[in-house]
Every structure is written in structure tokens, then in C-alpha cells.
Design a protein around this motif. Structure first.
Motif, short mmCIF file in Angstrom:
data_model
loop_
_atom_site.label_atom_id
_atom_site.label_comp_id
_atom_site.label_asym_id
_atom_site.label_seq_id
_atom_site.Cartn_x
_atom_site.Cartn_y
_atom_site.Cartn_z
N GLU A 44 29.66 31.54 22.43
CA GLU A 44 29.92 31.03 21.08
C GLU A 44 31.33 31.39 20.60
OE1 GLU A 44 27.11 32.65 18.31
OE2 GLU A 44 25.66 31.40 18.93
N PHE A 45 32.24 32.36 21.24
CA PHE A 45 33.56 32.71 20.82
C PHE A 45 34.48 31.55 21.32
CE2 PHE A 45 32.57 36.95 19.55
CZ PHE A 45 33.28 36.99 18.26
N GLY A 46 33.94 30.89 22.38
CA GLY A 46 34.53 29.75 23.07
C GLY A 46 34.96 30.05 24.52
N ALA A 47 34.11 31.19 25.40
CA ALA A 47 34.46 31.08 26.75
C ALA A 47 33.20 30.19 27.28
CB ALA A 47 34.33 32.57 27.00
N PRO A 48 33.89 29.16 28.12
CA PRO A 48 32.86 28.41 28.87
C PRO A 48 32.40 29.24 30.07
CG PRO A 48 35.21 27.65 29.26
CD PRO A 48 35.32 28.89 28.46
N LEU A 49 32.95 29.80 30.76
CA LEU A 49 32.70 30.64 31.96
C LEU A 49 32.58 32.30 31.85
CD1 LEU A 49 33.97 28.10 34.61
CD2 LEU A 49 31.56 28.08 33.99
N VAL A 50 31.81 33.00 32.13
CA VAL A 50 31.91 34.48 32.23
C VAL A 50 31.48 34.94 33.47
CG1 VAL A 50 31.23 36.56 30.97
CG2 VAL A 50 31.45 34.46 29.53
N LEU A 51 32.28 35.63 33.88
CA LEU A 51 31.98 36.21 35.43
C LEU A 51 31.73 37.73 35.08
CD1 LEU A 51 31.54 35.74 38.53
CD2 LEU A 51 33.96 36.09 38.83
N CYS A 52 30.75 38.10 35.18
CA CYS A 52 30.28 39.66 35.05
C CYS A 52 30.08 40.38 36.50
CB CYS A 52 28.90 39.75 34.32
SG CYS A 52 28.77 39.28 32.87
N CYS A 53 30.95 41.29 36.71
CA CYS A 53 31.05 42.36 37.71
C CYS A 53 30.10 43.39 37.63
CB CYS A 53 32.31 42.90 37.90
SG CYS A 53 33.63 41.56 38.10
N ASN A 54 29.30 43.99 38.50
CA ASN A 54 28.54 45.00 38.55
C ASN A 54 27.44 44.70 37.74
OD1 ASN A 54 30.66 46.94 40.00
ND2 ASN A 54 31.73 46.61 37.97
N ALA A 55 26.95 43.61 37.69
CA ALA A 55 25.68 43.19 37.22
C ALA A 55 24.45 43.58 38.02
CB ALA A 55 25.57 41.86 36.81
N ALA A 56 23.28 43.84 37.36
CA ALA A 56 22.12 44.35 38.06
C ALA A 56 21.53 42.89 38.77
CB ALA A 56 21.10 45.21 37.16
N LEU A 57 21.18 43.09 40.00
CA LEU A 57 20.56 41.60 40.84
C LEU A 57 19.34 42.20 41.05
CD1 LEU A 57 23.48 40.49 43.02
CD2 LEU A 57 23.04 39.78 40.61
N GLY A 58 19.09 43.30 41.20
CA GLY A 58 17.60 44.02 41.64
C GLY A 58 17.76 45.41 41.62
N THR A 59 16.60 46.01 41.96
CA THR A 59 16.62 47.53 42.11
C THR A 59 17.48 48.00 43.20
OG1 THR A 59 14.00 47.24 41.74
CG2 THR A 59 15.03 49.22 42.41
N GLY A 60 18.57 48.66 42.56
CA GLY A 60 19.54 49.51 43.17
C GLY A 60 20.54 48.46 43.81
N LEU A 61 20.59 47.21 43.38
CA LEU A 61 21.64 46.31 43.99
C LEU A 61 22.28 45.61 42.83
CD1 LEU A 61 22.56 44.38 46.34
CD2 LEU A 61 20.53 42.80 45.75
N ASN A 62 23.52 45.68 42.78
CA ASN A 62 24.58 45.21 41.91
C ASN A 62 25.28 43.79 42.57
OD1 ASN A 62 23.73 46.78 40.00
ND2 ASN A 62 25.49 48.08 39.89
N GLY A 63 25.81 43.23 41.73
CA GLY A 63 26.64 41.79 42.10
C GLY A 63 27.30 41.26 41.07
N LEU A 64 27.68 39.95 41.30
CA LEU A 64 28.21 39.30 40.42
C LEU A 64 27.39 38.10 39.71
CD1 LEU A 64 31.72 38.55 42.46
CD2 LEU A 64 31.24 40.22 40.60
N VAL A 65 27.55 37.93 38.33
CA VAL A 65 26.77 36.76 37.87
C VAL A 65 27.68 35.98 36.95
CG1 VAL A 65 24.84 36.17 36.46
CG2 VAL A 65 24.83 38.34 37.87
N LEU A 66 27.83 34.59 37.51
CA LEU A 66 28.39 33.65 36.61
C LEU A 66 27.71 33.06 35.65
CD1 LEU A 66 31.14 32.06 36.38
CD2 LEU A 66 30.19 30.34 37.97
N HIS A 67 27.96 33.33 34.51
CA HIS A 67 27.26 32.61 33.22
C HIS A 67 28.09 31.46 32.58
CE1 HIS A 67 24.56 36.05 32.92
NE2 HIS A 67 25.86 36.78 33.38
#
Length: 269
Positions: A174-197
Motif C-alpha cells: 500500500e505504501f507503493g512497493a510492487p515487489l517485496v523480497l523477504c529474507c529469513n522467512a519461515a518456509l516450514g518447521t526449522g526451515l527458513n528461506g526467501l519469499v517474494l511478495h
């Protein structure tokens, strides 16, 4: 005889603090870019006094100096993309926002960070700094890189839209960012990764090595690689998977040069 033509070298322009330990930000961004076949221009916005254990003091540079240096480079070279790293005060952020607006045709990678707790910044209200980031730079960013926990923290502090308190990524959109790439996001139990929103689209996910270095260094690395690829003319859909692969490989190389934390090793083997 006519002068020989220069080779087509990607020219990213990096705005950020100077880290004398070489762990992150300037000048290590120039080393990363060189390894990817690009030539980075640099605009220092602050100078750290730090070692591998952490930052002791920060000397902010004047907005006038930042503006003059940026425009010298932008008017001289065919800059292909911009990266803005950590920024610490609203006045600097306002200056960078005006530069980005004047060169809005250039893709902008914005690395969002919280201001560090150092005495030099005690005269500043961190909420005002974060507000300036959200209101002035996020709307101009083509791609935001951020630790997954930071938008959640800001939402809990009431710094994002109260209507989207349960959806901090939606608030960044809503602030205007079309793409947000999150680091250290939870992908599952004990598993982190990247998520592109992406706005109104399902998120894309990639595995991400558990960093043995400072987390912010890994985010800065990813943002710099993305800036290089965008400067080469790739669009975000092409650049992001390539950046993830290249950054994951670079994260595997690190060393312990001092008494503090391990840092990324960008020297050629």
C-alpha cells in the motif's frame, strides 16, 4: 583514428554507509559488483567506526554532499540501476528520495533496515526515520529487500497502516512497493528461506542458507547482486532467481578475520 568504443559494462550506483571492516555496504559492494562484471559507483551517506564485533559510532554526511556526489555520477555515466542501503535520518532520506524521483526511469533496489542503537543517533526519533523510509523511499522502489521479521516488528509498533496491522507486507504494498523480497522467512518447521511478495499474486519461495555471518550482511549482498542484474537490463522476474542463486553461492564463503563475527569472503579463490 576514432577512439575505441568502451565495452558495455553495467553501471549500478550504490548509496549507503562506509563499513571499514569490509563486511558489508561500501566498499565491499564494489567488490561484489566487480565479481559480477559490473562497475559500481558509490555515494557514501555515512561513515561507520566499527570492527567485526559491531558498530561503535556513525558519522552522518551532509545531505548537500550526498546530493552533489550523486548528481556528479548520474550526469557523467550511464547508470543502469540504484541501490539504497541503510539510512539513519529523515533529512538524508528526503535527499535520496528527490534524487530517485529525478531519475525515476532507473530501477531502485531498497534495502530496509532499522536504525542501529548507537549514541550518534540518539538525537533522532527512530519512528520519524522509519516513517520517512516508508513514505518517501518505499513508494519509489521497484524492489524492497527486507528481513521478514522487520515489517512484523514495525506493524506491532503501529508504524504501518493500522488497517493492515495483521498484514505488514500488504501495508508495504500500500505504501507503493510492487515487489517485496523477504529474507529469513519461515518456509516450514526449522526451515527458513526467501519469499517474494508481489501485489495480488501468490508468493514465490526459495531456500536460503542459514547464514553464519551477520544477517544484514547477507541482505546487503542480495540487494547488491539484484542491483547489478537490473543494471544489466534484466527485469525483476529474470533478475531475482539469478540473484538468489548467485548470492546463495557467495554466502557459502566466509572467514574469521578478527575477534568478532565471521564475515563474507568476496576475494576470488
Amino acid at each position: 583514428m576514432p577512439a575505441p568504443q568502451s565495452p558495455a559494462v553495467p553501471l549500478p550506483l550504490i548509496f549507503g554507509p562506509f563499513d571499514p571492516s569490509g563486511a558489508s555496504h561500501l566498499p565491499i559492494d564494489a567488490v561484489i559488483c566487480a565479481g559480477l562484471g559490473a562497475h559500481a559507483g558509490s555515494v557514501a551517506t555515512a561513515i561507520h567506526v566499527q570492527d567485526t564485533a559491531g558498530t561503535e559510532t556513525i558519522q552522518r554526511l551532509s545531505p548537500e554532499l550526498i546530493d552533489d556526489q550523486a548528481r556528479c555520477l548520474l550526469e557523467d555515466m550511464a547508470i543502469g540501476a540504484l541501490k539504497i542501503g541503510p539510512q539513519y535520518d529523515p533529512e538524508t532520506i528526503s535527499t535520496l528520495a528527490q534524487i530517485a524521483a529525478d531519475y525515476s526511469s532507473l530501477p531502485l533496489v531498497l534495502q530496509l533496515c532499522a536504525p542501529p542503537p548507537v549514541p550518534d543517533l540518539e538525537d533522532l526519533d527512530p519512528e520519524e526515520t522509519i516513517g520517512a523510509l516508508l513514505e518517501l523511499l518505499v513508494p519509489q522502489a521497484h524492489l524492497v529487500v527486507v528481513d521478514a521479521g522487520l515489517p512484523e516488528q514495525w506493524a506491532s509498533q503501529g508504524l504501518l497502516s493500522s488497517a493492515r496491522a495483521d498484514d505488514p507486507i500488504g501495508a508495504l504494498h500500500e505504501f507503493g512497493a510492487p515487489l517485496v523480497l523477504c529474507c529469513n522467512a519461515a518456509l516450514g518447521t526449522g526451515l527458513n528461506g526467501l519469499v517474494l511478495h508481489a501485489r495480488d499474486q501468490a508468493g514465490r519461495r526459495w531456500p536460503w542458507p542459514a547464514p553464519r555471518v551477520r544477517t544484514g550482511d547477507a541482505e546487503s549482498l542480495l540487494a547488491t547482486v539484484l542491483c547489478c542484474l537490473l543494471a544489466r537490463g534484466l527485469d525483476p522476474d529474470q533478475a531475482i532467481p539469478q540473484a538468489v542463486a548467485a548470492s546463495s553461492a557467495l554466502l557459502e564463503r566466509h572467514f574469521h578475520p578478527g575477534m568478532g563475527q565471521r564475515i563474507l569472503l568476496h576475494a576470488q579463490p
